[in-house]
Design an enzyme around this catalytic site. Structure first.
Site, PDB file in Angstrom:
ATOM      1  N   PRO A 136      54.075 -54.294  45.653  1.00  0.00           N
ATOM      2  CA  PRO A 136      52.796 -54.335  46.394  1.00  0.00           C
ATOM      3  C   PRO A 136      52.974 -54.480  47.902  1.00  0.00           C
ATOM      4  O   PRO A 136      52.189 -53.941  48.678  1.00  0.00           O
ATOM      5  CB  PRO A 136      52.092 -55.566  45.792  1.00  0.00           C
ATOM      6  N   ARG A 276      35.837 -11.706  42.629  1.00  0.00           N
ATOM      7  CA  ARG A 276      34.616 -12.178  43.276  1.00  0.00           C
ATOM      8  C   ARG A 276      34.163 -11.227  44.376  1.00  0.00           C
ATOM      9  O   ARG A 276      34.959 -10.817  45.238  1.00  0.00           O
ATOM     10  CB  ARG A 276      34.867 -13.559  43.877  1.00  0.00           C
ATOM     11  N   ILE A 345      38.978 -20.607  49.374  1.00  0.00           N
ATOM     12  CA  ILE A 345      38.785 -19.230  48.894  1.00  0.00           C
ATOM     13  C   ILE A 345      37.781 -19.199  47.743  1.00  0.00           C
ATOM     14  O   ILE A 345      36.942 -18.290  47.643  1.00  0.00           O
ATOM     15  CB  ILE A 345      40.129 -18.615  48.462  1.00  0.00           C
ATOM     16  N   GLY A 347      35.375 -21.235  47.382  1.00  0.00           N
ATOM     17  CA  GLY A 347      34.064 -21.690  47.837  1.00  0.00           C
ATOM     18  C   GLY A 347      33.544 -22.820  46.970  1.00  0.00           C
ATOM     19  O   GLY A 347      34.298 -23.715  46.566  1.00  0.00           O
ATOM     20  N   GLU A 371      58.067 -40.678  46.211  1.00  0.00           N
ATOM     21  CA  GLU A 371      59.511 -40.490  46.422  1.00  0.00           C
ATOM     22  C   GLU A 371      59.860 -40.264  47.890  1.00  0.00           C
ATOM     23  O   GLU A 371      60.687 -39.429  48.243  1.00  0.00           O
ATOM     24  CB  GLU A 371      60.056 -39.366  45.537  1.00  0.00           C
ATOM     25  N   SER A 374      56.109 -38.069  53.730  1.00  0.00           N
ATOM     26  CA  SER A 374      56.538 -37.024  54.669  1.00  0.00           C
ATOM     27  C   SER A 374      57.161 -37.641  55.917  1.00  0.00           C
ATOM     28  O   SER A 374      58.122 -37.105  56.485  1.00  0.00           O
ATOM     29  CB  SER A 374      55.351 -36.138  55.066  1.00  0.00           C
TER      30      SER A 374
END
Length: 387
Positions: A136, A276, A345, A347, A371, A374
């Protein structure tokens, strides 16, 4: 990587890698895809799926046959991870944690007796593995952990807790780290093998997560847990260095998982764009959509190559710390972008659960956190370059 080291890479899949890919793809279509949203909604761990993963050898993927493993290369494993993760990242995460953390830790640093005792059940899937490093109050700062293991004759008494443990409540064999000298930092961290059922070892809170909801994540609690000395992995104080090496390999699996998410987001976007229509033409005819798809494809391919490079280096005995950090960092970041663009894309449809990109969007964020965040990957990359 120098030119001499990279020149031998073959950019075509081997026959074995194609077999692994096809097996993983067929398994995923039949055994995972029909149940993805069922487990996501219920947050139940897909026990039946993992039993079948054990039967086909995926839970012992990268370990020798002498322990019941499938003896796959790291590159084979990356191919398998991508195929499964583009359909359900939750299952991919379980595979990555089981192979890359708990089982790998015992395989890499355990003695012969420990390997013989624990690896066969882990490789077969008879038992699932968990790995406890995070607490924690200590995530990226592992040296700040508070769990303590005090030596008492032929055993240790462990007190403390671990959080965000994959397979925390469904695992049966765990590698956990604790300090053998509370007054010291990371140089006192030591690794131990714990088994479910040990007195004082209990499972706490199961996390209610944004994504990866079929992956079991829970807190482990240690209250005067008596652990035999023979369950210590290596010597006292070696746990932190062991953990770093385990994480190096584990990051390749997470990179492959990220590539799978990005590829899944791309494939769903291609399908939707070709079906679409808006303003009298298909989305695929619109330059704005074409540019998004071009970026998604290019970045996914780049992430795949970084991941395969890291796997190649590991398989060939080359140093892969830098390569694994680059692969994990870049793949997780581009997977996040790909999932975001996939929702855009689609929407409004990308925001509802009937379309798979909604789940990929929720699942992918963990890739930039788990893990090693970044930010931690960038620290690793910079330190490796500045040595």
């Amino acid at each position: 990587m120098s030119f001499e080291e990279s020149a031998g890479i073959n950019f075509t899949m081997s026959e074995n890698q194609r077999m692994v890919r096809d097996l993983a793809r067929d398994f995923t279509e039949k055994e995972i895809k029909p149940y993805v949203m069922k487990y996501d909604e219920s947050q139940d761990f897909p026990k039946e799926i993992f039993e079948k993963l054990g039967e086909v050898g995926f839970l012992g993927a990268i370990f020798p046959e002498e322990y019941g493993g499938s003896d796959m290369s790291t590159l084979d494993f990356a191919v398998m991870m991508e195929e499964i993760s583009k359909v359900d990242p939750s299952v991919g995460l379980g595979l990555a944690a089981h192979n890359g953390l708990c089982t790998s830790h015992i395989f890499l640093f355990g003695n012969n007796e420990q390997k013989k005792k624990y690896l066969p059940d882990l490789c077969s899937g008879k038992k699932l593995g968990g790995w406890g490093l995070t607490e924690p109050g200590s995530g990226s700062d592992a040296g700040g952990m508070q769990s303590v293991a005090e030596r008492n004759g032929d055993h240790y008494i462990i007190n403390g807790s671990k959080t965000f443990c994959t397979h925390g409540s469904v695992g049966e064999t765990y590698v956990v780290m604790a300090k053998t000298d509370k007054g010291k930092g990371k140089e006192s961290i030591t690794s131990f093998i714990l088994e479910k059922g040990m007195n004082g070892f209990s499972v706490g809170k199961k996390e209610n997560k944004l994504g990866m909801r079929a992956s079991d994540t829970a807190t482990l609690i240690f209250e005067n847990v008596k652990v035999p000395v023979e369950n210590r992995i290596g010597e006292e104080g070696e746990g932190f260095k062991q953990a770093l090496k385990v994480l190096d390999g584990g990051r390749i699996g997470i990179a492959a998982l990220s590539v799978g998410i990005a590829q899944g987001a791309l494939e769903h976007s291609l399908k939707y764009a070709n079906e679409r229509k808006q303003f009298g033409k298909f989305l695929s005819e619109m330059q704005a959509i074409q540019f998004k798809i071009a970026d998604m494809h290019t970045e996914t391919e780049a992430a795949r190559l970084l991941t395969y490079e890291a796997a190649y280096r590991k398989d060939n005995g080359l140093d892969y710390t830098l390569a694994a950090a680059k692969a994990k960092y870049f793949a997780s970041e581009i997977a996040t972008r790909a999932a975001n663009e996939a929702v855009q894309i689609h929407g409004g449809y990308g925001f509802i659960k009937e379309y798979p990109v909604e789940k990929l969007y929720r699942d992918v964020k963990l890739m930039t956190i788990g893990e090693g965040t970044s930010e931690v990957q960038k620290m690793v990359i910079a330190r490796q370059l500045l040595k």
